[in-house]
Design a protein around this motif. Structure first.
Motif, PDB file in Angstrom:
ATOM      1  N   UNK A   1       0.813  -1.215   0.000  1.00 38.64           N
ATOM      2  CA  UNK A   1       0.000   0.000   0.000  1.00 38.64           C
ATOM      3  C   UNK A   1       0.850   1.270   0.000  1.00 38.64           C
TER       4      UNK A   1
ATOM      5  N   UNK B   1       1.235   8.757  -4.431  1.00 42.49           N
ATOM      6  CA  UNK B   1      -0.142   9.254  -4.470  1.00 42.49           C
ATOM      7  C   UNK B   1      -0.834   8.827  -5.758  1.00 42.49           C
ATOM      8  N   UNK B   2      -0.097   8.928  -6.873  1.00 42.86           N
ATOM      9  CA  UNK B   2      -0.691   8.532  -8.148  1.00 42.86           C
ATOM     10  C   UNK B   2      -1.038   7.047  -8.120  1.00 42.86           C
TER      11      UNK B   2
ATOM     12  N   UNK C   1      -1.632   5.167  -5.361  1.00 45.70           N
ATOM     13  CA  UNK C   1      -2.688   4.857  -4.393  1.00 45.70           C
ATOM     14  C   UNK C   1      -4.081   5.150  -4.937  1.00 45.70           C
ATOM     15  N   UNK C   2      -4.159   6.091  -5.876  1.00 43.22           N
ATOM     16  CA  UNK C   2      -5.462   6.380  -6.466  1.00 43.22           C
ATOM     17  C   UNK C   2      -5.989   5.152  -7.213  1.00 43.22           C
TER      18      UNK C   2
END
Lengths: 444, 332
Positions: free
Chosen positions: B67, B93-94, B96-97
């Motif tokens: 994760x 972040x990219x 996890x989207x």
């Protein structure tokens, strides 16, 4: 929400505290609406021209309710008051005679301190002339004095030497108001009347009078050494105290919470820094620091409020809040928020802090009286805001003027009672809220 | 599985090591907890893999690393061929989207002070690019997918008003709301009543198949695995000891640990009461000082002394899709 109010009703202390708090809020609203802020400051700055109708250090009127021996209550009567008559007799040559008849009822068991007549007159060259007579209830007409008037003139009966000599009594008012049939000096009760005949000798010349009697009681709150009516301070002290307490409590509780959350979330050097600053701040003595600020810097209530908030932000609450946040921080829902990319700030404000609100609200409510007391303590120590009428300042005045030694208990007790009501109300509410929000305490 | 499928893997994990440093007095390195110690696998679109192992074997560390919550010591996670740590925060972040996360305890996984609407709206707000109407549509859509109805009744409810099964559906809805390509489920049914477990597992499987998702299912409970996955990865003390398609694993398990794990799985059947099950004695080893050689050798009944306790076992391909890390199969 409905449930919450239902729960509240089970606690009598909540009802009592809510009644007291609504009383305080009602007083605040009344004070702000009837006496504007600038007016309150002007009244409290005081001066003879504002408060001349009041005697010095007079107890409140309601003392009479609890005593058989009724003391004289101060009053002032102008020509605009009902019952006061003014008759103008104008002669052809422009001279006129104005007859003021000022009746008043006197039903007290003690003598008045002072009876005064304030004359105000207009004229260009020829001074008006006045003749003053007192009519007692038993029909005696006592001619007091006659004199020429200047624009503003005050006639004080007690300082009339001629009257002293004529009545053969140093205490003029006792001699005038006593019952001649009784051996010991007792006031004669009944309707008195002061009749003033004023003569003017010019067409546009006018005369107006005001009769002021200084008894030993005045107003519902009494007066202080500067003749100021204490009701101004008692009324205006309420919104000032509540605002100070509320602002300080809000300012410290929420900033403390956010700072603790930031430390607990980021950990590392930031957390260490916050912890060390807190520990240093905890060691610093709070009240002496405030006293120093008050003495050397400024006594403005805003400066004191700012200093109070700043010195209390890094308080013990940082430690307790941080302990809770460290625990909440590991919750699965925070982990989930991280996985959907919630930013650090968002996690702190939307995910961490809301969990603390239930424990924070009772804390905040119980903090309010603490800060009210701090403000009052500073004022008692003589470091209150110099402009504002506050409860602490009244206590300070009473203390400086040795009220307790003179038996002027009302002077100290009235503001003290207001402080007690405030702390009682918020403390009761805070403790009850604590029991409602944290049900585990109920069993203890 | 590397050879059978031509489509590129959605997620590939290469030689992942997650070590936690042990310190004394706040500094002074004294060792590492080797929670994940050299794990590699790949998952393609539409595939589900179950990671099975007992508690303390490093499953959760593996999952959190996948994760992006933990940074691996060596190796990395590759999403669509790109290292998720390549550009720090931005690439994580990219990535996890595209990842949905279904947690173990639905009672703790949802913030108690938010209602269902707010819980589901949060990821959409954070992801950006949605106006209020869009968000509303997406929330309704996803609640329909997890079979929460009537939707209107649930939107204003707070987590404490819902049952465990309903909560887990909300958790799944939250994981699905950003239309992820990978779902990572950490024991999604272990906290639920037996009666709703199968339903939730079927729901997850249905979602996985209809959206062609890659799915990592982490569990200690082999009995739930068969509802689910194409592959089973058996994890022991930070390493994957056996990887196989589910059918082959259940019929033809090769590693002694897998065999023990399978025999320990309880099935409510009268026969089982009379069968003696051989369960390996002892406890999982310390992850700070793992035993030399095969990490299972102290508990293994088939341990070859002088080999298993000295040298790490190689990874042996029994079939192209079935790999086992055990010396027993090295001679073949």
């Amino acid at each position: 929400m409905n449930n919450f109010f239902h729960e509240l009703r089970k606690y009598p202390s909540v009802i009592a505290s809510l009644i007291l708090i609504s009383f305080l809020i009602g007083v605040s609203i009344y004070a702000i609406t009837t006496i504007p802020y600038e007016e309150a400051k002007r009244l409290w700055r005081g001066g003879e021209e504002i408060w001349y109708t009041n005697p010095r250090q007079a107890a409140p009127e309601w003392i009479n309710w609890f005593s058989k021996n009724k003391q004289a209550v101060s009053f002032s009567l102008r020509t605009t008051n009902p019952g006061v008559s003014r008759t103008i007799l104008t002669e052809e040559n422009g001279n006129s005679e104005i007859i003021f008849s000022i009746p008043f009822d006197y039903q007290y068991d003690s003598f008045p301190q002072e009876l005064m007549i304030y004359f105000s007159s207009t004229f260009t060259a020829k001074q008006p002339y006045a003749d003053v007579t007192l009519i007692t209830p038993d029909g005696r007409e006592i001619h007091l004095n006659n004199f020429a008037l200047i624009n503003r003139q005050t006639y004080r009966l007690s300082q009339d030497d001629r009257l002293t000599r004529w009545l053969r009594n140093d205490n003029v008012l006792q001699a005038l108001f006593r019952d001649p049939q009784v051996e010991t000096p007792t006031p004669l009760k009944g309707s008195y009347s002061v009749v003033i005949s004023a003569y003017t000798f010019e067409a546009n010349s006018t005369v107006d009078v005001e009769l002021v009697m200084h008894g030993t009681l005045a107003g519902w709150a009494g007066t202080d050494h500067l003749r100021r009516d204490l009701s101004v301070a008692l009324l205006w002290g309420t919104p000032i105290a509540l605002a100070f307490g509320l602002l300080a409590a809000l300012g410290t509780t929420f900033t403390t919470m956010v700072i603790a959350a930031i430390g607990a979330w980021y950990r590392g050097w930031l957390d260490e820094l916050i912890q060390r600053v807190t520990e240093i701040n905890l060691v610093l003595p709070f009240l002496p620091l405030l006293l120093m600020i008050g003495t050397f810097h400024s006594r403005s209530i805003w400066v004191i409020l700012g200093a109070t908030i700043l010195l209390n932000i890094f308080g013990g609450a940082i430690k307790t809040n941080r302990a809770i946040f460290l625990q909440i921080k590991e919750s699965p829902y925070i982990e989930a928020a991280r996985v959907y990319n919630a930013s650090d700030i968002r996690i702190i404000l939307r995910y961490l802090t809301p969990r603390l609100i239930p424990t924070l609200i009772p804390q905040l409510v119980t903090l309010i009286p603490t800060y009210v007391f701090i403000e009052a303590s500073l004022a008692v120590l003589g470091l209150g805001d110099p402009e504002l009428p506050t409860w602490g300042k009244v206590i300070n005045d009473a203390f400086v003027n040795s009220a307790p030694y003179q038996g002027l208990y009302y002077w100290m007790l009235e503001p003290a009672v207001m402080l007690i009501i405030t702390s009682l109300a918020f403390a009761m509410l805070g403790f009850s809220l604590d029991r409602i929000f944290n049900p585990r305490l109920r069993q203890i | 599985m590397e050879t059978s499928n031509a489509t590129p893997p959605t997620l590939s994990i290469r030689d992942l090591r997650v070590w936690f440093e042990l310190r004394r007095w706040g500094f002074g390195h004294v060792g590492d907890v080797r929670a994940v110690d050299g794990i590699s696998f790949e998952i393609r679109p539409g595939e589900a893999a179950a990671v099975v192992g007992e508690s303390g074997c490093g499953k959760s560390s593996l999952m959190k690393t996948i994760l992006g919550l933990y940074k691996p010591r060596t190796g990395s996670v590759y999403f669509s061929g790109e290292d998720i740590h390549a550009q720090g925060r931005k690439s994580i972040h990219a990535y996890r989207a595209n990842v949905g996360y279904v947690q173990q305890d639905p009672f703790a996984a949802l913030p108690a002070f938010m209602n269902v609407w707010q819980i589901l709206e949060e990821p959409l707000i954070i992801a950006g690019g949605h106006n209020k109407a869009n968000r509303q549509d997406r929330i309704r859509q996803v609640l329909e997918e997890v079979k929460i109805h009537p939707i209107e009744d649930f939107l204003p409810k707070y987590p404490h008003m819902l049952s465990g099964g309903q909560l887990q559906r909300i958790v799944i809805a939250r994981a699905m709301i950003l239309k992820p390509r990978v779902i990572i489920a950490d024991e999604p049914v272990s906290m639920l009543d037996a009666s709703v477990r199968v339903e939730i597992l079927r729901l997850l499987r249905g979602l996985q198949q209809s959206h062609n998702l890659s799915f990592i299912y982490i569990t200690h409970d082999l009995s739930t695995v068969k509802y689910f996955s194409e592959y089973i990865f058996v994890m022991y003390a930070g390493k994957l000891v056996e990887k196989a398609p589910i059918g082959r694993m259940l019929r033809n398990s090769s590693h002694p640990y897998t065999q023990a794990l399978l025999s320990a799985t309880s099935d409510p059947e009268a026969m089982n009461a009379r069968v003696y099950k051989e369960v390996p004695s002892g406890e999982p080893p310390s992850l700070v000082n793992p035993p030399p050689g095969c990490r299972f050798h102290p508990r293994c009944s088939k341990c070859i002394h002088g080999l298993c306790d000295v040298q790490d076992p190689p990874e042996i391909h029994l079939t192209p899709q079935h790999q086992v890390a055990c010396w027993l199969y090295s001679q073949r």
